[in-house]
Design an enzyme around this catalytic site. Structure first.
Site, PDB file in Angstrom:
ATOM      1  N   GLU A  46       2.705   5.607  -5.524  1.00  0.00           N
ATOM      2  CA  GLU A  46       1.303   5.464  -5.141  1.00  0.00           C
ATOM      3  C   GLU A  46       0.479   5.148  -6.401  1.00  0.00           C
ATOM      4  O   GLU A  46       0.837   5.557  -7.511  1.00  0.00           O
ATOM      5  CB  GLU A  46       0.871   6.799  -4.535  1.00  0.00           C
ATOM      6  CG  GLU A  46      -0.554   6.911  -4.054  1.00  0.00           C
ATOM      7  CD  GLU A  46      -0.854   8.318  -3.535  1.00  0.00           C
ATOM      8  OE1 GLU A  46      -1.829   8.447  -2.788  1.00  0.00           O
ATOM      9  OE2 GLU A  46      -0.124   9.278  -3.886  1.00  0.00           O
ATOM     10  N   LYS A 115      -3.275   4.788   3.519  1.00  0.00           N
ATOM     11  CA  LYS A 115      -3.123   6.236   3.609  1.00  0.00           C
ATOM     12  C   LYS A 115      -4.082   6.828   4.647  1.00  0.00           C
ATOM     13  O   LYS A 115      -5.294   6.601   4.599  1.00  0.00           O
ATOM     14  CB  LYS A 115      -3.392   6.847   2.238  1.00  0.00           C
ATOM     15  CG  LYS A 115      -3.029   8.325   2.109  1.00  0.00           C
ATOM     16  CD  LYS A 115      -3.222   8.773   0.666  1.00  0.00           C
ATOM     17  CE  LYS A 115      -2.720  10.182   0.419  1.00  0.00           C
ATOM     18  NZ  LYS A 115      -2.893  10.568  -0.994  1.00  0.00           N
ATOM     19  N   CYS A 153       2.373   9.699   0.265  1.00  0.00           N
ATOM     20  CA  CYS A 153       2.134  10.994  -0.350  1.00  0.00           C
ATOM     21  C   CYS A 153       1.771  12.104   0.639  1.00  0.00           C
ATOM     22  O   CYS A 153       2.618  12.606   1.359  1.00  0.00           O
ATOM     23  CB  CYS A 153       1.059  10.832  -1.427  1.00  0.00           C
ATOM     24  SG  CYS A 153       0.963  12.191  -2.624  1.00  0.00           S
TER      25      CYS A 153
END
Length: 267
Positions: A46, A115, A153
């Protein structure tokens, strides 16, 4: 009879910085090293295009569109080594930015993921700077007979994200991350990677930042939760072979998944 590996993947654990040019150069170097070891899919963390800690207004100043220098550089690197690259992009989105994953090969951009769950936890407030992604239908791509999907993540903590990807056909979930260090965070990271693999019978391919910002421990986990290859806490590359046969075999032995296939989920 031995299985023939369908896809060799590499996870590249490195520390992105506030120099976009240096990040692109480092990605090119690591991709060359991974390709020399046989990798056809190369995964980076990321925020690979740009990263500062703590986050600040320079994120927006250094964000890029999907047709910007970062994706163009990935395309050139992917073409040079005949690979597909997945990496984190700070994508332009007005006053704030999007935390976006891009999958790029020699032909260009193949898939994106923005995300969904922002890291407003453990004293961090990612939403101060980042705009959450829409709950769109998952984008996937096929490489070596395996269907690849992506998430980022903190999304790892939400089982429904992985389930949505598997329902879209994923055999492999790629998880670029900047998993911030803290009490038990390394344990959470490795446990959740294995959990998402086991409960969904998929490969999980993760790339984190090394210490001292991240926890490191980028891993390639098989559909039964076994770590096939991994990196420690420093920079490095881990490589493993993935096979569609392994996914098919594990799913065939799982009665819960057989019931789900017919729309019946045990209570």
């Amino acid at each position: 009879m031995s299985e023939i590996p369908a896809l060799t993947v590499a996870v590249c654990q490195f520390s992105p910085t506030a120099s976009r040019a240096n990040n692109r150069s480092r990605i090119a170097q690591l991709t060359a090293d991974a390709a020399a070891r046989g990798a056809r899919l190369v995964v980076f963390p990321e925020y690979s295009s740009y990263f500062v800690d703590p986050m600040d207004a320079t994120l927006a100043e250094n964000s890029e569109p999907l047709d910007g220098d970062f994706v163009a550089s990935l395309q050139a690197t992917a073409s040079a080594h005949d690979v597909t690259i997945v990496a984190g992009l700070v994508e332009s989105a007005g006053e704030r930015v999007r935390n976006t994953l891009v999958a790029v090969d020699a032909t260009g951009l193949r898939a994106t993921y923005r995300k969904q769950h922002l890291y407003d936890a453990f004293g961090q407030t990612e939403s101060d700077w980042i705009e959450a992604g829409e709950l769109d239908a998952p984008e996937t791509l096929e490489i070596g007979g395996l269907r690849i999907a992506m998430m980022t993540c903190y999304d790892l903590r939400f089982p429904e994200v992985a389930r949505t990807l598997v329902d879209a056909g994923a055999d492999v979930i790629v998880v670029p991350a900047e998993w911030v260090r803290g009490p038990l965070k390394e344990h959470h990271w490795t446990t959740l990677l294995a959990a998402r693999a086991i409960e969904n019978t998929v490969y999980v391919v993760s790339a984190d930042h090394p210490t001292p910002i991240g926890v490191g421990h980028s891993q390639i986990v098989d559909p039964q939760g076994v770590v096939l290859a991994g990196v420690g806490t420093g920079e490095g590359i881990a490589v493993a072979d993935l096979a569609k046969d392994a996914v098919t075999r594990v799913r065939g032995a799982n009665p819960v998944l057989r019931l789900r296939r017919y729309g019946v989920v045990p209570g």
